[in-house]
Each structure stands twice: as structure tokens, then as C-alpha cells.
Design a protein around this motif. Structure first.
Motif, PDB file in Angstrom:
ATOM      1  N   VAL A 207      -0.409  -1.984  -0.486  1.00  0.00           N
ATOM      2  CA  VAL A 207       0.031  -1.642  -1.832  1.00  0.00           C
ATOM      3  C   VAL A 207       0.793  -2.819  -2.399  1.00  0.00           C
ATOM      4  O   VAL A 207       1.177  -3.727  -1.677  1.00  0.00           O
ATOM      5  CB  VAL A 207       0.954  -0.396  -1.822  1.00  0.00           C
ATOM      6  N   SER A 208       0.994  -2.805  -3.677  1.00  0.00           N
ATOM      7  CA  SER A 208       1.704  -3.912  -4.300  1.00  0.00           C
ATOM      8  C   SER A 208       2.577  -3.391  -5.419  1.00  0.00           C
ATOM      9  O   SER A 208       2.324  -2.332  -5.980  1.00  0.00           O
ATOM     10  CB  SER A 208       0.690  -4.925  -4.814  1.00  0.00           C
ATOM     11  N   ILE A 209       3.606  -4.147  -5.762  1.00  0.00           N
ATOM     12  CA  ILE A 209       4.537  -3.700  -6.784  1.00  0.00           C
ATOM     13  C   ILE A 209       3.871  -3.574  -8.149  1.00  0.00           C
ATOM     14  O   ILE A 209       4.424  -2.973  -9.046  1.00  0.00           O
ATOM     15  CB  ILE A 209       5.761  -4.639  -6.873  1.00  0.00           C
TER      16      ILE A 209
ATOM     17  N   ALA B 186       2.341   0.239  -7.229  1.00  0.00           N
ATOM     18  CA  ALA B 186       3.237   1.273  -6.714  1.00  0.00           C
ATOM     19  C   ALA B 186       4.614   0.672  -6.512  1.00  0.00           C
ATOM     20  O   ALA B 186       4.791  -0.536  -6.531  1.00  0.00           O
ATOM     21  CB  ALA B 186       2.694   1.827  -5.391  1.00  0.00           C
ATOM     22  N   ASN B 187       5.573   1.558  -6.288  1.00  0.00           N
ATOM     23  CA  ASN B 187       6.945   1.095  -6.148  1.00  0.00           C
ATOM     24  C   ASN B 187       7.231   0.723  -4.695  1.00  0.00           C
ATOM     25  O   ASN B 187       8.213   1.174  -4.096  1.00  0.00           O
ATOM     26  CB  ASN B 187       7.914   2.185  -6.623  1.00  0.00           C
ATOM     27  N   ALA B 188       6.329  -0.078  -4.110  1.00  0.00           N
ATOM     28  CA  ALA B 188       6.469  -0.473  -2.715  1.00  0.00           C
ATOM     29  C   ALA B 188       5.791  -1.810  -2.486  1.00  0.00           C
ATOM     30  O   ALA B 188       5.006  -2.271  -3.311  1.00  0.00           O
ATOM     31  CB  ALA B 188       5.863   0.594  -1.792  1.00  0.00           C
ATOM     32  N   GLU B 189       6.118  -2.422  -1.360  1.00  0.00           N
ATOM     33  CA  GLU B 189       5.562  -3.726  -1.038  1.00  0.00           C
ATOM     34  C   GLU B 189       5.445  -3.876   0.467  1.00  0.00           C
ATOM     35  O   GLU B 189       6.178  -3.233   1.221  1.00  0.00           O
ATOM     36  CB  GLU B 189       6.462  -4.824  -1.620  1.00  0.00           C
ATOM     37  N   ILE B 190       4.491  -4.716   0.893  1.00  0.00           N
ATOM     38  CA  ILE B 190       4.374  -5.073   2.301  1.00  0.00           C
ATOM     39  C   ILE B 190       5.041  -6.424   2.511  1.00  0.00           C
ATOM     40  O   ILE B 190       4.707  -7.391   1.832  1.00  0.00           O
ATOM     41  CB  ILE B 190       2.900  -5.150   2.743  1.00  0.00           C
TER      42      ILE B 190
ATOM     43  N   PHE C 260      17.332  -1.010  10.661  1.00  0.00           N
ATOM     44  CA  PHE C 260      16.738  -1.494   9.417  1.00  0.00           C
ATOM     45  C   PHE C 260      17.341  -0.740   8.235  1.00  0.00           C
ATOM     46  O   PHE C 260      17.855   0.375   8.389  1.00  0.00           O
ATOM     47  CB  PHE C 260      15.223  -1.267   9.423  1.00  0.00           C
ATOM     48  N   PRO C 261      17.279  -1.313   7.021  1.00  0.00           N
ATOM     49  CA  PRO C 261      17.719  -0.578   5.821  1.00  0.00           C
ATOM     50  C   PRO C 261      16.881   0.685   5.628  1.00  0.00           C
ATOM     51  O   PRO C 261      15.805   0.838   6.222  1.00  0.00           O
ATOM     52  CB  PRO C 261      17.469  -1.590   4.680  1.00  0.00           C
ATOM     53  N   LYS C 262      17.344   1.568   4.783  1.00  0.00           N
ATOM     54  CA  LYS C 262      16.607   2.798   4.492  1.00  0.00           C
ATOM     55  C   LYS C 262      15.309   2.487   3.752  1.00  0.00           C
ATOM     56  O   LYS C 262      15.162   1.447   3.135  1.00  0.00           O
ATOM     57  CB  LYS C 262      17.469   3.743   3.652  1.00  0.00           C
ATOM     58  N   GLU C 263      14.369   3.444   3.805  1.00  0.00           N
ATOM     59  CA  GLU C 263      13.072   3.337   3.130  1.00  0.00           C
ATOM     60  C   GLU C 263      12.284   2.136   3.626  1.00  0.00           C
ATOM     61  O   GLU C 263      11.648   1.416   2.854  1.00  0.00           O
ATOM     62  CB  GLU C 263      13.258   3.279   1.615  1.00  0.00           C
TER      63      GLU C 263
ATOM     64  N   LYS D 154      10.408  -0.952  -3.374  1.00  0.00           N
ATOM     65  CA  LYS D 154      10.770  -2.112  -4.181  1.00  0.00           C
ATOM     66  C   LYS D 154      12.284  -2.296  -4.271  1.00  0.00           C
ATOM     67  O   LYS D 154      12.793  -3.406  -4.167  1.00  0.00           O
ATOM     68  CB  LYS D 154      10.172  -1.955  -5.576  1.00  0.00           C
ATOM     69  N   ARG D 155      13.004  -1.221  -4.412  1.00  0.00           N
ATOM     70  CA  ARG D 155      14.447  -1.330  -4.588  1.00  0.00           C
ATOM     71  C   ARG D 155      15.161  -1.753  -3.314  1.00  0.00           C
ATOM     72  O   ARG D 155      16.313  -2.184  -3.351  1.00  0.00           O
ATOM     73  CB  ARG D 155      15.018  -0.010  -5.098  1.00  0.00           C
TER      74      ARG D 155
END
Length: 491
Positions: free
Chosen positions: A408-410, A413-417, A438-441, A474-475
Motif C-alpha cells: 500500500v502507499s500513502i 491509503a493511510n499507511a506505508e511499507i 516498536f511504536p503503536k500501529e 502514516k501518522r
């Protein structure tokens, strides 16, 4: 007849590309830079070789050469890490400006004495061969385990010194062809070209990165084309206002490649492949433009070899040692930087300018420059790794990720690899996944170890050299990046 010509054109294009790709395989085994073999393929197919293709159009060669340089510089800038380049900004810029000028002066004196030309013609020789070649440097250094500081210096120098060489070449041609050319105006032109080129590169880089991330395209395959279009737009608009388009392209690529970028792997891989294709095409076209019978004679060989020796063993070392005074390099490192001053496509492309301008001795310029480039590539290009080893300047072996994962890509979607290579000094090395905070999410999707896929779970131990592919919102991406980087720094 037109239909037949089109078929032959497509056929020869396919043959040349296939031969070009195959030569890259043989170049590694033979220890010869690929550009030399590309040139030889062009010469073999040309009028003085097998006679399959007759080509003698310097204007078209110049157009293809500049287009290819834009693509190659853009790809090189995308792949360059700012964290490595910023530490060598001063020496690389010094080499790209003062170093090119010093090389030009030394070669000018040599050319004046060797070929009995005028002083302006001598300086034109020097300006044409004064810069290191980005295409040659990027290709030869890729995968070599040379110390990061040295390889970064060479890459940054080659990416930024082409504008200096082009400025000097065109300025000297102007002095030779315009009766009332002003030296003062040329100095002002230099300041404008470099300053405006830098600003345009920064602006277009920021705008391109923003546009690529914000646009929501239906196909991921369009993102690399969109990015490439910005490189061409950057060059053309910068050149239209009289600034250095080549410098602007390299700076824009640095900005784009070092920022948050959607479909990063797709963009990088496409441009890497396209840059290879343009490099193959450019060198083969340059080889086609050369008629071996014109430069493989006693006069060109003897005097060209003498000029090449002076360039390699006197001009380049003088430029390196003087332009890096008090910049933290050891004598061994300066020797290596001197030896790694490869010449390639840029000097040959610049040598077409006197031909298109109709200057006297333009054919002599082209033949001698071609011979000098061939000599430099064969002698220096094939021994860079050996010289680094002899001088004890090898760094840790460079390992590139054997796979890429981009689910997926920003942009969609609101996510990234995020791809992360685990180092020996990382605090997550030799730890179980369940013990790493690791950080959350954040989710570890895959681990590539020695080319094999390892399915991650809580009991999986992280090893040095592993490539982690991490899904992150992403955040949380900056937080994850900060965590991974701080883990290495605080060891």
C-alpha cells in the motif's frame, strides 16, 4: 519504402538494446566498464565497422546525449542519500567548481603545446574534459565497497560538476565566435546559472514531491512516469531562463528522493531501468558517431595518449590536491579521488558543440576527446576497486535489498511499507520480536534473510543483515523512523 525503414529502425533499436544489456553482464566478468563496451558496440555497428548503420548527425547526438544526461542525473539524485552527501558538501562542490577550473587550465596548457592550437582552443579542450562523468561514476561505483565518504564525494561531485564543464565550454565557444564577448558578463552568467539552477531545483523538487504524494492515480505504473516528467520539466524551464538545467535536475532529484514519497520503490526501479536504457542508447549513439579510421591513426593515438596521461596523472591530481586543502582528506584518499576522476559521456557530448557551431578543428576536438575518454574509462574505470583495495580504502560490503515490498502507499491509503536493514550495531539485533518495543500501529510484515523469506512471529530473532518490511500508519511513520535510527545511534 517508409514501412520498410520503420521496420529496420525498430529492428536495429531492439538489437542495439539487447547487445547493450548483454554487454553489462560481460563487463562485470571482464572488469571493463560497461560504457566502453557500449561505445564499442556502436563503433562495430557503424560505417567503419560492419556498416549496418550510417550515422553522422552531431545535432541529433547532442539532443539524445542531453536528454540521457537529464535522466541519468535524475536517477542518480534519487538514489543519493542526503545524510551521506551533506557531510561532503564542501569538498564535492570544491571539486565540482575549483577542481574543474584547475583541470581545465592544466589541460589547456598541455593541449596548446601538444596540438599547436590557439590558447582559446586549448582552453576549450580543457573545459570539455574537465569534469568527471556522472553516468560513468554512478555505474562504476554501484555495488563497490568503497568508503562512504569517498563514494559520496565522487557521486556528489559528478552530479554537480557537469554544469561547470558545460558553462566553461559554451563560454569559451562564445569568446571564439563573438567579437565583443565580455568576460565580466560571463562571470555574471556563471553566478546566475548556478544560483538560479540551485533555487529552481529546490523549488521543483519540493513541488514534485508534494504533487506525487497528493495525486491519486488509478495505476501505480503512472507514478514513475509522473516523476520522470518533473525531471524533464525542471530541466527545460530552468534552461529557458538561462540557468543550469542539469544542476536543477540533480538538486530536484535529491529533494524528491530524500523526502516522503509514495510508491517509492516503483519510482526508483523504473528510473533505474530507464536510466540504464538511456545510458546504453547514449553511448551506442556516441560510438556510431565515431569513425575509427579518423582517430585510430598515429597522430591521434600518440598525441591523444599523451594528453590522456597528462589529464590522468597531472591535471586531475593537481585539481584534487589543491581544491581539497584542509578539507579533512588524507593523502591516500586524495590519490584515490584523483584516480577516480572518470571521463565518460559528458566530454563526448560537449565535444559535439564545436561541431554544431562549425568551429575550425572541431573534428580534431571530437576525435581526441573520444580517444581520451576511451583511455580514461579503460585505465581508470577498470582499476578503481583495485586501487581502493591497495590504498586500504575499502569500507564494509554494500548489500542491497534483494526484494521490495510495496503493498500500500500513502497515495492510496493511510499507511506505508518501510524497508529497514538491520546493522551490526542496532539494539534490535539478536533480540526476539516480542521483546522489541516498536511504536503503536506497527506490524512486521516480512523478513528477508540471506535471500529467503522468513515469516515473522514473536519468537523470531532479528539478525544483522536482515531486511525488515514494516507496515506502519502514516501518522506513526516518522516515529518509527526515529525509533529505528535512534536505536543505531544510541548503541
Amino acid at each position: 519504402m517508409e514501412h520498410i525503414n520503420i521496420e529496420y529502425f525498430i529492428f536495429f533499436t531492439a538489437v542495439l538494446l539487447i547487445l547493450g544489456v548483454l554487454t553489462t553482464k560481460f563487463s562485470t566478468r571482464l572488469g571493463v566498464p560497461a560504457l566502453v563496451l557500449f561505445l564499442m558496440v556502436g563503433m562495430m555497428m557503424g560505417s567503419d565497422g560492419l556498416g549496418l548503420i550510417h550515422f553522422d548527425n552531431p545535432e541529433l547526438t547532442q539532443l539524445i546525449g542531453i536528454f540521457a544526461l537529464v535522466v541519468i542525473l535524475f536517477e542518480g539524485g534519487l538514489q543519493t542519500k542526503w545524510s551521506s552527501v551533506k557531510a561532503v558538501t564542501v569538498p564535492s562542490l570544491s571539486l565540482a567548481t575549483i577542481g574543474v577550473l584547475l583541470t581545465t587550465i592544466v589541460v589547456a596548457v598541455a593541449a596548446k603545446l601538444i596540438f599547436d592550437v590557439s590558447w582559446l582552443e586549448g582552453f576549450l579542450f580543457g573545459a570539455i574534459v574537465g569534469s568527471t562523468d556522472a553516468a560513468a561514476i554512478f555505474a562504476v561505483l554501484k555495488g563497490q565497497n568503497i568508503r562512504d565518504r569517498l563514494s559520496s564525494t565522487l557521486e556528489a561531485e559528478s552530479g554537480t560538476n557537469d554544469p561547470m564543464a558545460m558553462f566553461l565550454t559554451l563560454s569559451i565557444i562564445e569568446l571564439m565566435t563573438v567579437d565583443n564577448a565580455s568576460y565580466l558578463l560571463l562571470i555574471g552568467s556563471f553566478i546566475w546559472q548556478m544560483g538560479a539552477g540551485l533555487v529552481m531545483g529546490l523549488l521543483f523538487g519540493k513541488f514534485a514531491g508534494f504533487a506525487i504524494n497528493k495525486i491519486n492515480l488509478d495505476s501505480s505504473g503512472l507514478y514513475p512516469i509522473f516523476a520522470l516528467a518533473f525531471s524533464l520539466l525542471t530541466y527545460s524551464l530552468t534552461d529557458i531562463i538561462g540557468a543550469s538545467g542539469l544542476l536543477a535536475v540533480y538538486i530536484a532529484a535529491l529533494v524528491i528522493g530524500n523526502g516522503d514519497l509514495t510508491y517509492r520503490h516503483s519510482i526508483f526501479r523504473f528510473n533505474e531501468g530507464f536510466a540504464w536504457m538511456m545510458q546504453i542508447l547514449m553511448f551506442i549513439i556516441l560510438g556510431l558517431l565515431v569513425f575509427p579510421s579518423q582517430f585510430l591513426n598515429t597522430y591521434i593515438i600518440f598525441k591523444g595518449l599523451l594528453l590522456a596521461i597528462i589529464l590522468i596523472f597531472i591535471a586531475r591530481p593537481v585539481a584534487v590536491f589543491l581544491s581539497t586543502i584542509k578539507l579533512g582528506f588524507t593523502n591516500k584518499e586524495k590519490v584515490f579521488l584523483s584516480w577516480a576522476g572518470l571521463k565518460g559521456a559528458v566530454p563526448i557530448v560537449l565535444a559535439t558543440f564545436p561541431m554544431t557551431m562549425g568551429l575550425e578543428n572541431s573534428q580534431l576536438f571530437f576525435n581526441v576527446v573520444f580517444f581520451v575518454v576511451l583511455t580514461s574509462a579503460l585505465i581508470q574505470g577498470s582499476t578503481i576497486s583495485l586501487i581502493a583495495s591497495k590504498l586500504g580504502l575499502n569500507g564494509p560490503k554494500k548489500v542491497e535489498a534483494p526484494h521490495s515490498l510495496e503493498l500500500v502507499s500513502i497515495g492510496k491509503a493511510n499507511a506505508e511499507i518501510v524497508e529497514f536493514e538491520v546493522s551490526e550495531t542496532s539494539i534490535i539485533t539478536n533480540k526476539l520480536l516480542k521483546d522489541i518495543k516498536f511504536p503503536k500501529e506497527v506490524l512486521i510484515n516480512a523478513i528477508i534473510r540471506n535471500g529467503d523469506l522468513v515469516t515473522p512471529h514473536g519468537e523470531t530473532k532479528i539478525h544483522a543483515g536482515d531486511f525488515l518490511y514494516i507496515l506502519v500508519s502514516k501518522r506513526r511513520e516518522k516515529e518509527l523512523t526515529s525509533f529505528l535510527n535512534s536505536s543505531m545511534e544510541n548503541t
